[in-house]
Write a protein that holds these residues in place. Structure first.
Motif, PDB file in Angstrom:
ATOM      1  N   LYS A 368      14.616  26.384   1.940  1.00 44.89           N
ATOM      2  CA  LYS A 368      14.019  27.716   1.750  1.00 44.89           C
ATOM      3  C   LYS A 368      13.925  28.466   3.075  1.00 44.89           C
ATOM      4  N   LYS A 372      15.903  32.076   4.264  1.00 41.64           N
ATOM      5  CA  LYS A 372      15.296  33.248   4.923  1.00 41.64           C
ATOM      6  C   LYS A 372      16.118  33.630   6.150  1.00 41.64           C
ATOM      7  N   GLY A 375      19.177  35.509   5.397  1.00 42.93           N
ATOM      8  CA  GLY A 375      19.019  36.853   4.845  1.00 42.93           C
ATOM      9  C   GLY A 375      19.341  36.933   3.368  1.00 42.93           C
ATOM     10  N   TYR A 376      19.195  35.812   2.676  1.00 45.59           N
ATOM     11  CA  TYR A 376      19.500  35.785   1.243  1.00 45.59           C
ATOM     12  C   TYR A 376      18.471  36.626   0.485  1.00 45.59           C
ATOM     13  N   ASN A 377      18.966  37.536  -0.378  1.00 44.24           N
ATOM     14  CA  ASN A 377      18.101  38.480  -1.098  1.00 44.24           C
ATOM     15  C   ASN A 377      18.233  38.360  -2.609  1.00 44.24           C
ATOM     16  N   GLY A 378      18.481  37.171  -3.087  1.00 45.55           N
ATOM     17  CA  GLY A 378      18.520  36.973  -4.535  1.00 45.55           C
ATOM     18  C   GLY A 378      19.845  37.308  -5.184  1.00 45.55           C
ATOM     19  N   GLU A 379      20.910  37.430  -4.383  1.00 41.91           N
ATOM     20  CA  GLU A 379      22.225  37.688  -4.966  1.00 41.91           C
ATOM     21  C   GLU A 379      22.633  36.531  -5.879  1.00 41.91           C
TER      22      GLU A 379
END
Length: 529
Positions: A368, A372, A375-379
């Motif tokens: 997790k 962060k 830069g993972y944004n829920g794609e």
């Protein structure tokens, strides 16, 4: 004058396990020794026609073109190579008389056997070998890694030479591999090939191509003019005799359908799931074999926006509990083997434990944090898979998806039939992650997911380290090269190693002389009536 030495590549040691197929017609048999059943059999009635089920679909029978071992189950009966693997993974001459290598490791000379006929009646000569192998090495990314810009050349009618710009230790292994294997065909067949493959399927093997009935079967028949070597059969090398006149490779992607047909007596061979194991063991006329066959890897698309991000790949590596994936995929702990090495443990030259601290991390909190940093944004990721082949691809993909969801990564399945999945795998716009079953390989340079065209790991350092494994000539240098490559792969993460697994095979006891080695081998086989 150059001096030469003989090279035999010795790697992964596996036992040849005995399996086979089904029957219908009766013929009179010559003397034979049973490989399955273990007793000598003399003057008994045997079948002349066999139907053998394969959980397989494919786009082409062209052995150079198809980047999967499944089609080789059929093609190895039609085509032969200069050298092939025995059960010790030694590259043994088949169409070549020998493999002569200069002391500097740069020049390979292949004297050819004389009098070997193609299925069209033409004698095999150096010009056919040169045409075949130059096409093969241009198509096959793994071969390009070792061979580079060099070409095979005809020294005379029965001698082929390969002059390399730098030493290479794995030319025989590349030529012996059955993934996009280096089949020898007439030069006219090579000349007539287009982007979709060769137009005729003509080889030198013990069986000749007769018919391909789309998505139903491939029919091959005994080649009466086959010229065998006079050495003991071992793996795909040695003596080959076609006792069965006609073989039909039935294409049965659904393993439950295959198993039902096996129980009904339509086949003498079948792949067995864990759910069916006890039922098969209760049958008095059937033997069950366990075959260590493949490994699972999570392959990343390095051209896709999300999975090209190294921090994201590190997050997935940190999250995965590979043992749960292996057990969940097979439902049988006896079929799995945890193994951090890119190569099987029995390969003394290439097995490595470098980077093993990054194997099977099962650390969701670390994952997790890395997400962060990435830069993972829920794609949403696209997971490429197929339900064909008895869930070999689909089942581990489901388990990977579940573990991704637990760290907050969204994903969806892109499910196709097997042939379409293979086609989609070559298109970087269609997938992010592919969970694949890979045949065990004898050297690092043969690992598909390290090749530039498979998941597109175009990292210069990675490719140089792969190349270094092919130029190491001493055992010590091979060990250093293997460790360096594996340590960096655990940093770069072209793929994540899950582990090795075996499968169960069933064969009826009326089958003699038949071996299973990286797939079915139906020459030297008799099915007793």
């Amino acid at each position: 004058m150059k001096t030469h030495r003989k090279l035999t590549i010795i790697t992964l040691l596996l036992s040849a396990l005995l399996v086979t197929s089904a029957c219908s017609k009766t013929d009179s048999a010559a003397t034979g020794t049973a490989s399955t059943g273990g007793k000598d059999t003399k003057e008994v009635a045997t079948v002349s026609e066999v139907r053998y089920p394969l959980s397989l679909t494919f786009a082409s029978l062209d052995p150079h073109l198809v980047p999967t071992g499944g089609v080789a189950n059929i093609d190895r009966h039609i085509y032969e190579q200069l050298v092939a693997f025995n059960t010790k993974y030694e590259a043994i001459p088949v169409l070549a008389e020998s493999v002569d290598i200069s002391n500097d490791g740069k020049t390979y000379t292949f004297p050819l056997r004389k009098g070997v006929k193609f299925h069209n009646g033409k004698e095999m000569k150096a010009e056919d070998v040169v045409a075949s192998l130059n096409r093969w090495k241009e198509i096959t990314a793994r071969a390009k890694t070792s061979i580079g810009a060099s070409n095979f050349e005809a020294k005379d009618e029965y001698t082929v030479v390969l002059n390399l710009s730098q030493p290479s230790n794995d030319i025989p292994s590349q030529l012996a591999s059955y993934l996009q294997f280096a089949a020898i065909m007439p030069k006219e067949v090579i000349a007539g090939a287009d982007a979709k493959g060769v137009k005729e399927f003509i080889g030198t093997g013990p069986y000749k191509f007769v018919e391909y009935k789309q998505d139903q079967y491939v029919h091959v028949a005994k080649f009466d003019d086959y010229k065998s070597v006079d050495k003991p059969a071992d793996g795909v090398t040695g003596k080959k005799e076609a006792f069965i006149k006609d073989i039909y490779f039935d294409l049965v992607p659904d393993t439950s359908t295959m198993f039902s047909s096996f129980l009904a007596g339509n086949y003498n061979f079948a792949d067995i799931t864990v759910d069916n194991l006890n039922q098969v063991k209760s049958l008095p006329d059937v033997e069950v074999q366990k075959v260590l066959s493949s490994d699972y890897n999570v392959v990343f698309n390095k051209k896709a926006p999300i999975t090209s991000n190294l921090k994201f790949r590190e997050a997935i590596a940190a999250a995965l509990d590979v043992e749960k994936i292996l057990v969940g995929s097979t439902s049988d702990p006896n079929l799995i083997q945890l193994n951090p090495s890119l190569i099987n443990k029995d390969s003394t030259d290439w097995y490595s434990e470098a980077g093993k601290e990054k194997y099977n991390q099962k650390n969701p909190e670390k994952a997790k944090q890395l997400l962060k940093e990435a830069g993972y944004n829920g794609e949403e990721l696209k997971l490429l898979t197929t339900r064909d082949s008895g869930g070999v691809f689909y089942n581990p993909t489901v388990l990977v998806k579940d573990q991704l969801e637990k760290i907050g990564v969204k994903s969806k399945f892109e499910v196709y039939d097997f042939t379409t999945m293979i086609s989609k795998r070559s298109d970087p716009s269609t997938w992010d992650i592919y969970v694949g079953s890979f045949a065990l390989q004898s050297s690092p340079s043969q690992l598909l997911y390290l090749g530039k065209t498979y998941g597109w790991p175009e990292d210069e350092k990675l490719q140089n380290l792969v190349k270094a494994t092919t130029t190491a000539l001493t055992k010590e240098d091979k060990r250093k090269a293997a460790d360096a490559l594996q340590a960096y792969e655990y940093e770069y993460l072209a793929a994540i190693k899950i582990g090795d697994f075996a499968t169960y095979k069933a064969v009826r006891k009326n089958v003699t002389g038949y071996n299973y080695f990286e797939g079915p081998i139906l020459w030297n086989t008799k099915v007793l009536k």
